[in-house]
Design a protein around this motif. Structure first.
Motif, short mmCIF file in Angstrom:
data_model
loop_
_atom_site.label_atom_id
_atom_site.label_comp_id
_atom_site.label_asym_id
_atom_site.label_seq_id
_atom_site.Cartn_x
_atom_site.Cartn_y
_atom_site.Cartn_z
N ARG A 16 64.01 50.38 42.74
CA ARG A 16 63.52 50.29 41.36
C ARG A 16 64.65 50.43 40.35
O ARG A 16 64.65 49.80 39.29
N SER A 17 65.64 51.26 40.69
CA SER A 17 66.78 51.41 39.78
C SER A 17 67.50 50.06 39.64
O SER A 17 67.95 49.70 38.55
N ALA A 60 66.16 46.99 39.97
CA ALA A 60 65.35 46.06 39.20
C ALA A 60 65.46 46.36 37.70
O ALA A 60 65.40 45.46 36.87
N ARG A 81 54.45 50.23 48.19
CA ARG A 81 55.49 50.56 47.20
C ARG A 81 56.88 50.57 47.84
O ARG A 81 57.86 50.09 47.27
N ILE A 103 56.94 45.98 40.48
CA ILE A 103 58.04 46.79 39.92
C ILE A 103 58.27 46.36 38.48
O ILE A 103 58.80 45.29 38.22
N ASN A 104 57.81 47.18 37.55
CA ASN A 104 57.96 46.77 36.15
C ASN A 104 58.12 47.95 35.19
O ASN A 104 57.92 47.81 34.00
N TYR A 108 60.87 55.88 33.38
CA TYR A 108 61.69 56.59 34.37
C TYR A 108 62.40 57.81 33.76
O TYR A 108 63.09 58.54 34.45
N PHE A 145 60.47 40.56 40.29
CA PHE A 145 60.30 42.01 40.45
C PHE A 145 58.88 42.44 40.09
O PHE A 145 58.26 43.26 40.77
N GLN A 146 58.37 41.86 39.00
CA GLN A 146 57.01 42.22 38.57
C GLN A 146 55.98 41.81 39.62
O GLN A 146 54.99 42.50 39.83
N ASN A 167 60.08 48.16 47.21
CA ASN A 167 61.45 48.66 46.96
C ASN A 167 62.46 47.96 47.88
O ASN A 167 63.56 47.61 47.46
N VAL A 191 64.88 58.07 40.19
CA VAL A 191 64.18 56.79 40.39
C VAL A 191 64.55 56.22 41.77
O VAL A 191 65.69 56.33 42.21
N ASP A 192 63.55 55.63 42.46
CA ASP A 192 63.79 55.03 43.78
C ASP A 192 64.93 54.01 43.68
O ASP A 192 65.02 53.28 42.69
#
Ligand code: NZQ
Ligand code: ZN
Length: 384
Positions: free
Chosen positions: A281-282, A284, A184, A337-338, A344, A332-333, A188, A277-278
């Motif tokens: 991820r923010s 994406a 994960r 990351i989706n 979130y 991203f997916q 990121n 949110v990480d």
């Protein structure tokens, strides 16, 4: 191309077994503050390697720097630096620990009342304790730049500063230390690297063909290499390549003389400050919204990205933009990351609070400085 000034004094020591080099690189006689995070370095052997390399130095330790490093935690380290007459700071950990160390270095020598002013008011950094790092997570590029992002939970702020005085003196990058990262976090880091390049490339064109090709080279290499880390997680070369890409994406080489955007980062930081949110991820989440909103301003560059990086062969501009946005989301997916705003916890109230805060600061984001509170609401409404 725009005018520019370029300086990057960071000595990079890259490869297997390089942590031992610390002993030759830190000035003899230094009083060292070793800064680290929540304990990953104690589980993966990095702590022991660093301590062995620091044998003979007078060392004080400061652990507990959080992901998205907190001002109140870092100020405790500032007190230690001042009371113990620390002369050198060694960060051992990810980007958060390193950013935190940069802030500690500057805050310890700050002569004004409150070092938070460095972040909030852009107060000048006139001096800093020398620092260096062992970086353990490929993502931020902090190991080869002079930037840091610091959070203050009391006021839900997450702000950046930069100063040539906080360039690391050296950065040790031993890719073997990344084997203990959860996938994960690797994902990121790939998303962060990707968006760093994008924010220096999908801007307005200033006729800089070399920088364009450099950015495209990095993105093409990243798209090739990133999937391998999931299928071959034990492959050293994949780890090494991803680390060097992360470092280069934000070491100042891609942005010389070009327009820079950073709206996705700015909005992402606000989301992280509010919902935790990480960072990767923010980005994406926000990037597709920025592109949908700035379609007119950024359309040609989005289509260029599609053509040259995602091999999208589509002569119609509108269709090319849509296809490039879709390809980016798919990338991203592919990293796993989706998640959506809902997952979130990004509610309409939170979006409004962010817009109000940004307006109260009187700042506008983006390469055209055309994104204020109203546009942030529109952008986040265009995100999934
Ligand atoms: O705290 P520990 O226990 O060390 O665990 C960390 C943390 O939980 C863990 N970790 C790090 N290396 C590891 C490891 N776990 C196992 N094995 C290892 N080798 O990973 C977690 C995340 O670490 P963190 O340092 O927070 O991640 P990252 O490197 O992505 O840094 C994110 C921070 O950097 C800022 C972000 O905003 C965020 O605050 N950024 C800094 C930039 C810069 N200085 O130029 C630019 C970026 O755009 C970004 O804004
Ligand atoms: Zn970033």
């Amino acid at each position: 191309m725009n005018n520019f000034e370029y300086c990057n004094p960071v000595r990079i020591v890259f490869g297997k077994g390089t942590i031992a080099r610390i002993s030759d690189l830190i000035p003899q006689g230094s009083k060292v503050l070793m800064v680290y995070g929540g304990g990953s370095i104690k589980k993966n052997g990095v702590y022991d390697q660093v301590k062995a390399a620091l044998k003979g130095f007078d060392v004080v330790e400061f652990g507990g720097v959080e992901p998205n490093p907190q001002y109140s935690t870092l100020m405790k380290a500032v007190t230690i630096v001042q009371e113990e007459n620390v002369t050198f700071i060694l960060s051992v950990g990810g980007g958060s620990t390193l950013d935190g160390s940069k802030f500690i270095a500057a805050a310890a020598k700050y002569e004004g009342d409150d070092p938070w002013d460095i972040l909030e008011k852009g107060a000048a950094v006139n001096d800093a304790v020398p620092l260096a790092d062992v970086i353990t997570l490929p993502a931020t590029g902090s190991e080869m730049n002079c930037l840091a992002v610091i959070s203050k939970k009391e006021t839900t702020e997450k702000l950046a500063f930069g100063s040539p005085l906080v360039f690391p003196k050296f950065s040790i990058i031993d890719p073997t230390v990344t084997f203990t990262l959860p996938l994960r976090q690797i994902a990121n880091g790939v998303a962060d690297t990707f968006v760093h390049v994008i924010e220096q490339y999908v801007t307005h064109s200033v006729n800089s063909p070399l920088q364009d090709r450099q950015a495209e080279a990095l993105l093409l290499a990243l798209l090739d290499e990133a999937p391998k880390v999931f299928t071959a997680p034990d492959d050293y070369d994949v780890r090494a390549n991803l680390f060097w890409m992360a470092t280069q994406a934000l070491n100042g080489w891609l942005n010389v003389g070009v327009a820079q955007c950073w709206a996705t980062h700015n909005i992402g930081h606000e989301l992280t400050a509010r919902v935790g949110v990480d960072h990767g991820r923010s980005l994406a989440l926000v990037l597709p919204g920025v592109w949908r909103h700035q379609r007119k301003e950024k359309g040609e560059r989005i289509a260029q990205l599609g053509r040259r990086v995602f091999q999208i062969d589509e002569p119609n501009l509108d269709k090319a933009i849509d296809a490039t946005i879709a390809a980016t989301i798919m990338f991203f997916q592919s990293l796993g990351i989706n998640a959506t705003k809902k997952e979130y916890g990004v509610t309409d109230e939170i979006i409004k609070a962010i817009a109000d805060l940004v307006d109260s600061r009187g700042v506008k984001f983006g390469d055209r400085k055309n994104i204020g509170g109203k546009e942030i609401i529109e952008i986040l409404n265009l995100c999934d």
